[in-house]
Design an enzyme around this catalytic site. Structure first.
Site, PDB file in Angstrom:
ATOM      1  N   ASP A 373       0.862  -1.300  -0.450  1.00 31.07           N
ATOM      2  CA  ASP A 373      -0.125  -0.105  -0.281  1.00 31.07           C
ATOM      3  C   ASP A 373       1.104   0.895   0.264  1.00 31.07           C
ATOM      4  O   ASP A 373       1.228   1.732   1.069  1.00 31.07           O
ATOM      5  CB  ASP A 373      -0.728   0.172   1.288  1.00 31.07           C
ATOM      6  CG  ASP A 373      -1.894   0.977   1.530  1.00 31.07           C
ATOM      7  OD1 ASP A 373      -1.499   2.020   0.662  1.00 31.07           O
ATOM      8  OD2 ASP A 373      -3.146   0.815   2.179  1.00 31.07           O
ATOM      9  N   HIS A 374       1.057   2.080  -1.245  1.00 31.48           N
ATOM     10  CA  HIS A 374       1.705   2.952  -1.167  1.00 31.48           C
ATOM     11  C   HIS A 374       1.099   4.082  -0.511  1.00 31.48           C
ATOM     12  O   HIS A 374       2.439   5.157  -0.330  1.00 31.48           O
ATOM     13  CB  HIS A 374       1.796   3.088  -2.846  1.00 31.48           C
ATOM     14  CG  HIS A 374       3.432   4.049  -3.131  1.00 31.48           C
ATOM     15  ND1 HIS A 374       4.246   4.643  -2.759  1.00 31.48           N
ATOM     16  CD2 HIS A 374       3.316   4.552  -4.039  1.00 31.48           C
ATOM     17  CE1 HIS A 374       4.928   4.738  -2.661  1.00 31.48           C
ATOM     18  NE2 HIS A 374       4.991   4.767  -4.201  1.00 31.48           N
ATOM     19  N   ARG A 375       0.212   4.056  -0.013  1.00 32.30           N
ATOM     20  CA  ARG A 375       0.379   5.036   1.291  1.00 32.30           C
ATOM     21  C   ARG A 375       0.994   5.091   2.469  1.00 32.30           C
ATOM     22  O   ARG A 375       1.158   5.803   3.336  1.00 32.30           O
ATOM     23  CB  ARG A 375      -1.043   5.368   1.753  1.00 32.30           C
ATOM     24  CG  ARG A 375      -2.678   5.585   0.375  1.00 32.30           C
ATOM     25  CD  ARG A 375      -3.957   5.347   0.490  1.00 32.30           C
ATOM     26  NE  ARG A 375      -4.302   4.254   1.225  1.00 32.30           N
ATOM     27  CZ  ARG A 375      -4.957   3.804   1.636  1.00 32.30           C
ATOM     28  NH1 ARG A 375      -6.406   4.192   1.646  1.00 32.30           N
ATOM     29  NH2 ARG A 375      -5.176   2.170   1.542  1.00 32.30           N
ATOM     30  N   ILE A 377       3.280   2.523   2.979  1.00 34.12           N
ATOM     31  CA  ILE A 377       4.896   2.154   2.541  1.00 34.12           C
ATOM     32  C   ILE A 377       5.902   2.870   1.369  1.00 34.12           C
ATOM     33  O   ILE A 377       4.974   3.353  -0.188  1.00 34.12           O
ATOM     34  CB  ILE A 377       5.232   0.631   2.582  1.00 34.12           C
ATOM     35  CG1 ILE A 377       5.120  -0.045   3.853  1.00 34.12           C
ATOM     36  CG2 ILE A 377       6.414   0.312   1.989  1.00 34.12           C
ATOM     37  CD1 ILE A 377       3.401  -1.418   3.371  1.00 34.12           C
TER      38      ILE A 377
END
Ligand code: CAO
Length: 401
Positions: A373-375, A377
């Site tokens: 999850d780019h939010r 990590i």
């Protein structure tokens, strides 16, 4: 007189021929659809620039064609004077000068407005789109319009004691989703839609590990001890990595806008069960040794197959591993199992040549795909995480350090 029909400019570099609507020898009218082409987001019919008889067809389904490619030759049967004029009119009309990048509907005479998906569906169902009343924006035919048409058709068929299946493609069949598929599907859709996924790929040299695993398994001589698969080592290594990179062992609370780090390292394992999927969770993986993990995994897989998993077996996961390696395939990008923030996909290990500085040697390479999850990590953190996993799987001695 022979008329060359060329592909008009539709604002795309190349389009694919998906339908040829006429045959050699067929009489066609001015502006009648000759072929259907499909670009990235739209399909459209190419109308005839003139009435006439189809003499030659130079394209076939699947061909990728550019503007001005010659599509077919028509034998004209109208007054010669009209030919040039009509051709020019068509080629210069707004229909083809329109850039279709952002819109799947094309306006113009004799064009059917429908997305490639709807066209494909109609083709599979043997439905002529000319018979469909469009209800979408800009007169676009929607999937619902096809459904309505089918429904009406079915009613008529039933009244006439005529079976719809008789006239439809024999491949057309409806399969009801199971309740489990509905639940899994809706979760997957929600996660795919709501989580900005990034997938980081990595290949790991597991030659030493596999040699050790085979040796270990060959020495098992009592029936109680289960044989160890690659997955068990991956579980162990991932538990170390989760301790070192705790953000991977967390969840995101949208309301409070906080990342919640989990105390326990509980890893879910995707288990393929007769057209369905269960994700039983191995608890406190970091506190168990390889043989304990192996027998716990076997017992959870057995329970999954027998559909005897309890709620406690499938809850409190903090990370997931999906291993398709015993089935095959090279790479895949797994979907995160929310509220978790990452998932590790494992594909089939294969022998590959590896340059050791002097010569190529055969090594066993394991493909990994880490979706996160780019939010929560960032890319650098994820690259460090997967590099750490690589290091431990390549040489388990590092686990002792
Ligand atoms: N590469 C090469 N070999 C692999 C491997 C891999 N990635 N993963 C497993 N293997 C090997 C095992 O080591 C074992 O080898 P041996 O016979 O020499 O001991 C053999 O393949 C069989 O393993 P297995 O599949 O029985 O056991 P496992 O522990 O690796 O996996 C389970 C168990 C339940 C995870 C697996 O059977 C399964 O169901 N996988 C599918 C998961 C899935 O569907 N994911 C998709 C989710 S999204 O739709």
């Amino acid at each position: 007189m022979d008329i060359e029909v060329k592909m008009p400019d539709v604002g795309l570099e190349k389009v694919e021929v998906i339908e040829i609507l006429v045959k050699i020898g067929e009489k066609v009218k001015f502006e009648q659809g000759l072929i259907t082409v499909e670009g990235e987001k739209a399909s459209m019919e190419v109308p005839s620039p003139q009435s006439g008889i189809v003499k030659h067809i130079f394209i076939k389904i699947g061909d990728k064609i550019r503007t001005s490619s010659i599509l077919m030759i028509l034998k004209g049967n109208e007054i010669h004077d009209n030919i040039e004029k009509n051709t020019e009119n068509i080629l210069n009309s707004n229909i083809f000068n329109k850039n279709i990048k952002n819109d799947s509907a094309i306006t113009g005479v004799n064009l059917i407005h429908a997305t490639p998906f709807v066209r494909r569906l109609a083709r599979n169902l043997n439905i002529d789109l000319h018979n469909i009343k469009p209800t979408g924006p800009k007169n676009r035919i929607l999937k619902e319009d096809l459904e309505l048409y089918l429904k009406k058709f079915k009613n008529v068929s039933q009244n006439n004691k005529f079976n719809l299946d008789q006239v439809q493609n024999t491949q057309f069949k409806q399969i009801e989703l199971s309740n489990l598929q509905k639940i899994i599907g809706s979760n997957l859709q929600k996660n795919w839609k709501n989580i900005p996924h990034v997938t980081q790929f990595e290949e790991v040299n597991i030659t030493i590990l596999e040699k050790f695993r085979k040796k270990y398994n060959s020495q098992i001589n009592d029936e109680k001890t289960s044989k160890v698969t690659i997955l068990v080592f991956i579980l162990k290594v991932v538990s170390y990595a989760l301790q070192k990179f705790p953000i991977f062992n967390s969840s995101l609370c949208n309301e409070s806008k906080k990342i919640i780090l989990k105390k326990d390292i509980n890893i879910g394992v995707a288990v393929d069960v007769q057209d369905s999927l269960f994700v039983p969770v191995l608890k406190n993986v970091n506190k168990k040794n390889i043989s304990e993990l192996s027998s716990e995994l076997n017992s959870l897989v057995k329970k999954s197959n027998e559909k005897k998993l309890k709620k406690s077996d499938i809850s409190e996961g903090s990370f997931t591993i999906s291993n398709l390696g015993s089935i095959g395939g090279s790479w895949f990008s797994p979907i995160i199992n929310a509220p978790e923030v990452a998932i590790l996909g494992v594909s089939k290990a294969t022998i590959k040549p590896f340059w050791n500085g002097e010569k190529f040697i055969p090594v066993l390479m394991l493909p990994l795909s880490l979706s996160y999850d780019h939010r929560v990590i960032n890319g650098a953190y994820a690259a460090r995480f997967i590099t750490f996993i690589n290091k431990l799987l390549s040489d388990m001695h590092f686990l002792l350090m």
